[in-house]
Design a protein around this motif. Structure first.
Motif, short mmCIF file in Angstrom:
data_model
loop_
_atom_site.label_atom_id
_atom_site.label_comp_id
_atom_site.label_asym_id
_atom_site.label_seq_id
_atom_site.Cartn_x
_atom_site.Cartn_y
_atom_site.Cartn_z
N LEU A 204 0.82 -1.21 0.00
CA LEU A 204 0.00 0.00 0.00
C LEU A 204 0.85 1.27 0.00
CD1 LEU A 204 -2.81 -1.20 2.42
CD2 LEU A 204 -2.90 -1.05 -0.08
N VAL A 205 2.01 1.21 0.66
CA VAL A 205 2.94 2.34 0.56
C VAL A 205 3.38 2.51 -0.89
CG1 VAL A 205 5.25 3.17 1.18
CG2 VAL A 205 3.74 2.21 2.94
N PHE A 233 -10.27 0.11 5.70
CA PHE A 233 -9.36 1.16 5.23
C PHE A 233 -8.22 1.44 6.20
CE2 PHE A 233 -13.10 2.08 2.67
CZ PHE A 233 -12.56 2.44 1.45
N LYS A 234 -8.21 0.81 7.38
CA LYS A 234 -7.24 1.18 8.40
C LYS A 234 -5.80 1.08 7.89
CE LYS A 234 -5.94 0.16 13.20
NZ LYS A 234 -4.52 -0.15 12.97
N LEU A 235 -5.41 -0.06 7.33
CA LEU A 235 -4.04 -0.24 6.85
C LEU A 235 -3.75 0.66 5.66
CD1 LEU A 235 -1.45 -1.85 7.36
CD2 LEU A 235 -2.25 -3.54 5.69
N ALA A 239 -0.67 3.44 5.55
CA ALA A 239 0.34 3.49 4.48
C ALA A 239 0.38 4.87 3.82
CB ALA A 239 0.05 2.41 3.44
N MET A 240 -0.79 5.49 3.64
CA MET A 240 -0.82 6.78 2.97
C MET A 240 -0.12 7.88 3.77
SD MET A 240 -2.14 6.16 0.06
CE MET A 240 -1.54 4.46 0.18
N TYR A 241 -0.05 7.72 5.10
CA TYR A 241 0.60 8.75 5.91
C TYR A 241 2.07 8.94 5.55
CZ TYR A 241 -3.31 9.78 8.99
OH TYR A 241 -4.51 10.21 9.49
N GLU A 242 2.65 7.98 4.86
CA GLU A 242 4.03 8.14 4.36
C GLU A 242 4.16 9.34 3.42
OE1 GLU A 242 6.77 6.13 4.94
OE2 GLU A 242 5.71 4.77 6.31
N GLU A 274 -6.81 14.43 6.08
CA GLU A 274 -6.25 15.78 6.15
C GLU A 274 -5.28 16.11 5.03
OE1 GLU A 274 -7.64 17.90 8.13
OE2 GLU A 274 -8.86 16.32 9.04
N PHE A 275 -5.03 15.19 4.10
CA PHE A 275 -4.28 15.56 2.89
C PHE A 275 -4.79 14.83 1.65
CE2 PHE A 275 -1.72 12.16 4.80
CZ PHE A 275 -1.47 11.31 3.73
N MET A 276 -5.73 13.94 1.82
CA MET A 276 -6.40 13.31 0.67
C MET A 276 -7.80 12.92 1.10
SD MET A 276 -4.84 9.40 0.49
CE MET A 276 -5.78 9.01 -0.98
N THR A 277 -8.70 12.86 0.15
CA THR A 277 -10.05 12.39 0.41
C THR A 277 -10.34 11.17 -0.46
OG1 THR A 277 -10.97 13.90 -1.27
CG2 THR A 277 -10.94 14.67 1.02
N LEU A 278 -11.16 10.30 0.07
CA LEU A 278 -11.66 9.15 -0.67
C LEU A 278 -13.17 9.30 -0.80
CD1 LEU A 278 -9.77 6.06 0.85
CD2 LEU A 278 -9.22 7.34 -1.22
N LYS A 279 -13.66 9.15 -2.01
CA LYS A 279 -15.09 9.31 -2.27
C LYS A 279 -15.58 8.12 -3.09
CE LYS A 279 -18.33 12.39 -4.71
NZ LYS A 279 -18.66 11.56 -5.88
N GLU A 280 -16.68 7.53 -2.67
CA GLU A 280 -17.26 6.44 -3.45
C GLU A 280 -17.90 7.04 -4.70
OE1 GLU A 280 -20.09 2.48 -2.89
OE2 GLU A 280 -19.89 3.94 -1.25
#
Length: 352
Positions: A204-205, A233-235, A239-242, A274-280
């Motif tokens: 995921l990273v 979505f937890k993992l 990973a995205m926090y990188e 706080e730096f990306m959004t996910l939208k269905e």
């Protein structure tokens, strides 16, 4: 001019580009014409963001390094060995280039020249400096190549074929304007990732690289996720926090704030870190700083869907959930033989 001479010129260009990296620029005394070009290229890279706010030094260095890795003798030989260039009559091929990511039109530029044709280039207003500089380096190495390269600020004239890249709207104009010429017309495309919930954090990273490289502006950037039902979505968010530092780039942050506000005012449900959004969403093209997602019932059904929509897609990323998909983290590392829109550019150029 022989193809071997042009190939040698591009190999020298690859050696020149290999000196430049975000980690540091290291002058190699064995590289030709460094006295004329090394310092000027460093300055150009550092000033690129003043010409295009998205072209940060980090992103330009990444593009430069990618081309340094591609322009080796072994890569060029492997690419060119698949084709027969013996019956080519040199013609003038017009290029209308995009400017969404640094040097996005370089592959077309390379393809036209290496196939034996002359290139007439109209650069994007968003990327007017980098390619002409590299052309000047090629000419310094092999002066004969100068007669094969022309840049123009006006409309294309006196050409035999054209390769044009733009939006779906400009593509309609291109198709009409160039209807009497052999052409490749490229439109909007997007890339997707297919997850099955078994991905590791490392996977995921790596997927984050496919999402955030070039701020998500490239057609090879993942703009949509296909997820199994009840995906956790937890993992993914861990990973995205990188990539959280991306919010410190003003243009990206402005897009994040704007697009998030639009979604919220429209009362869309969002996932947000706080730096990306996910939208269905069923669409493929998501705005900057946002990734769309959609759930799928079975891999077979999804394969059918993606095959039906292949003209809208550039890359499919997965851990082999989809046959012939690209591994996570590899979308921005195409080989010379990985053609945009799956249209074989060299085959087109050989046949015009």
């Amino acid at each position: 001019m022989r193809q071997s001479d042009k190939k040698a010129s591009f190999i020298e260009l690859g050696k020149f580009l290999s000196q430049f990296s975000e980690k540091g620029n290291h002058l190699n005394p064995e590289v030709k014409n460094n006295d004329r070009f090394f310092d000027n290229f460093v300055s150009l890279i550092e000033l690129s963001q003043s010409h295009n706010g998205w072209f940060t030094p980090e992103q330009v260095y990444f593009s430069v390094q990618s081309w340094a890795e591609a322009l080796t003798e072994s890569n060029l030989d492997q690419w060119l060995s698949r084709y027969d260039f013996t019956n080519i009559t040199s013609k003038t091929v017009g290029l209308i280039l995009a400017g969404n990511i640094p040097l996005v039109g370089f592959h077309d530029f390379l393809s036209v020249l290496i196939s034996g044709h002359k290139v007439l280039v109209k650069t994007s207003s968003n990327d007017q400096k980098l390619l002409p500089f590299l052309a000047e380096y090629l000419i310094s190495v092999t002066p004969e190549i100068a007669s094969y390269i022309t840049f123009t600020d006006g409309k294309l004239e006196n050409f035999d074929a054209v390769i044009a890249t733009g939006s779906n709207n400009t593509a309609r104009y291109f198709e009409y304007y160039f209807k009497d010429k052999p052409s490749i017309i490229r439109k909007n495309r997007n890339s997707v990732a297919v997850l099955n919930g078994k991905e590791t954090k490392e996977d995921l990273v790596n997927l984050g690289e496919d999402i955030f490289r070039y701020f998500g502006l490239g057609c090879r950037n993942v703009s949509k996720l296909f997820l199994p039902k009840d995906y956790d979505f937890k993992l993914f968010f861990e990973a995205m926090y990188e990539y959280g530092d991306i919010i410190h780039y003003e243009k990206y942050a402005n897009n994040y704030d704007y697009n998030k506000a639009v979604f919220l005012m429209s009362r869309f449900e969002l996932l947000d870190n706080e730096f990306m959004t996910l939208k269905e969403d069923t669409s493929y093209a998501s705005p900057i700083s946002s990734v769309f997602y959609e759930y799928y019932d079975s891999a077979d059904t999804l394969k059918t869907r993606l095959e039906a929509d292949k003209d809208q897609l550039q890359c499919i990323v997965s851990n082999a959930v989809i046959t012939d998909s690209i591994p996570f983290g590899k979308t921005q590392h195409p080989e010379l033989w990985d053609y945009a829109d799956n249209v074989d550019t060299l085959d087109f150029l050989i046949k015009i």
